[in-house]
Motif scaffolding. Sequence first.
Motif, PDB file in Angstrom:
ATOM      1  N   ASN A  31       0.826  -1.214   0.000  1.00 13.74           N
ATOM      2  CA  ASN A  31       0.000   0.000   0.000  1.00 13.74           C
ATOM      3  C   ASN A  31       0.857   1.260   0.000  1.00 13.74           C
ATOM      4  O   ASN A  31       1.827   1.370   0.740  1.00 13.74           O
ATOM      5  N   TYR A  33       0.259   5.743  -0.439  1.00 10.46           N
ATOM      6  CA  TYR A  33      -0.761   6.793  -0.328  1.00 10.46           C
ATOM      7  C   TYR A  33      -0.160   8.155  -0.663  1.00 10.46           C
ATOM      8  O   TYR A  33       1.015   8.403  -0.409  1.00 10.46           O
ATOM      9  N   TYR A  48      -4.476   6.456  -3.643  1.00  8.04           N
ATOM     10  CA  TYR A  48      -3.722   5.401  -2.995  1.00  8.04           C
ATOM     11  C   TYR A  48      -3.604   4.214  -3.936  1.00  8.04           C
ATOM     12  O   TYR A  48      -4.230   4.198  -5.017  1.00  8.04           O
ATOM     13  N   TYR A  50      -2.765  -0.255  -4.127  1.00  8.33           N
ATOM     14  CA  TYR A  50      -2.605  -1.541  -3.444  1.00  8.33           C
ATOM     15  C   TYR A  50      -1.382  -2.306  -3.941  1.00  8.33           C
ATOM     16  O   TYR A  50      -1.042  -3.342  -3.385  1.00  8.33           O
ATOM     17  N   ASP A  95       0.988  -0.702   5.970  1.00 14.55           N
ATOM     18  CA  ASP A  95      -0.247  -0.721   6.748  1.00 14.55           C
ATOM     19  C   ASP A  95      -0.204   0.224   7.936  1.00 14.55           C
ATOM     20  O   ASP A  95      -1.223   0.758   8.347  1.00 14.55           O
ATOM     21  N   ALA A  96       0.943   0.422   8.517  1.00 12.51           N
ATOM     22  CA  ALA A  96       1.069   1.350   9.643  1.00 12.51           C
ATOM     23  C   ALA A  96       1.375   2.748   9.159  1.00 12.51           C
ATOM     24  O   ALA A  96       1.535   3.646   9.956  1.00 12.51           O
ATOM     25  N   VAL A  97       1.482   2.878   7.875  1.00 10.35           N
ATOM     26  CA  VAL A  97       1.656   4.166   7.210  1.00 10.35           C
ATOM     27  C   VAL A  97       2.919   4.907   7.642  1.00 10.35           C
ATOM     28  O   VAL A  97       2.896   5.739   8.545  1.00 10.35           O
ATOM     29  N   PHE A  99       5.587   7.656   6.706  1.00  6.77           N
ATOM     30  CA  PHE A  99       5.508   8.852   5.899  1.00  6.77           C
ATOM     31  C   PHE A  99       6.856   9.308   5.374  1.00  6.77           C
ATOM     32  O   PHE A  99       7.881   9.170   6.043  1.00  6.77           O
TER      33      PHE A  99
END
Lengths: 108, 115
Positions: A31, A33, A48, A50, A95-97, A99
Amino acid sequence: EAAVTQSPRNKVAVTGGKVTLSCNQTNNHNNMYWYRQDTGHGLRLIHYSYGAGSTEKGDIPDGYKASRPSQENFSLILELATPSQTSVYFCASGDAVFFGKGTRLTVV
Amino acid sequence: GEKVEQHESTLSVREGDSAVINCTYTDTASSYFPWYKQEAGKSLHFVIDIRSNVDRKQSQRLIVLLDKKAKRFSLHITATQPEDSAIYFCAASMEGQGGSAKLIFGEGTKLTVSS
């Protein structure tokens, strides 16, 4: 720790010009974003993905396109930049994003 | 779609006191609730999260509480220190295609810890 690298870090663009913001991640996350951050709005999701070849519209996709040519790379494209797109843009992955450090875009 | 509201836009506490930041969400399908910290001029980094199968989680001085009935979750920072000063964002995920998470963020709470 996951590495998410954005380029450029700062960009000044002219109204009507094309802008491409690039993002690269090295942790093999599926993922990815793109968010923009504006005072009073927090972070808003633009597009975003996948995985390679996948792009999905977020909450504010108008005026933006996205491209995910590979697992590692996710680009945000402004075909016709407008002053309202002046903002700080963050790429994130995983998943925990995790940055990136952000891109400050000014459209004049 | 999902909306996340962060109730305090600013919060000031004295060093050593506790700080509490509250968020609410709208979609009962949300199951993952992370928190992020953003120091001035910097990016966001993940600090703690909670999933819907538990109602409390602690990591050192950070405690997250989740009340699924009220669709509310909160971040408690105990024994605050000046370096806790930052903007804190809550988020909630809606499970999307293939089980992937689409995170929706609150607007942020600026926490100031004075010594």
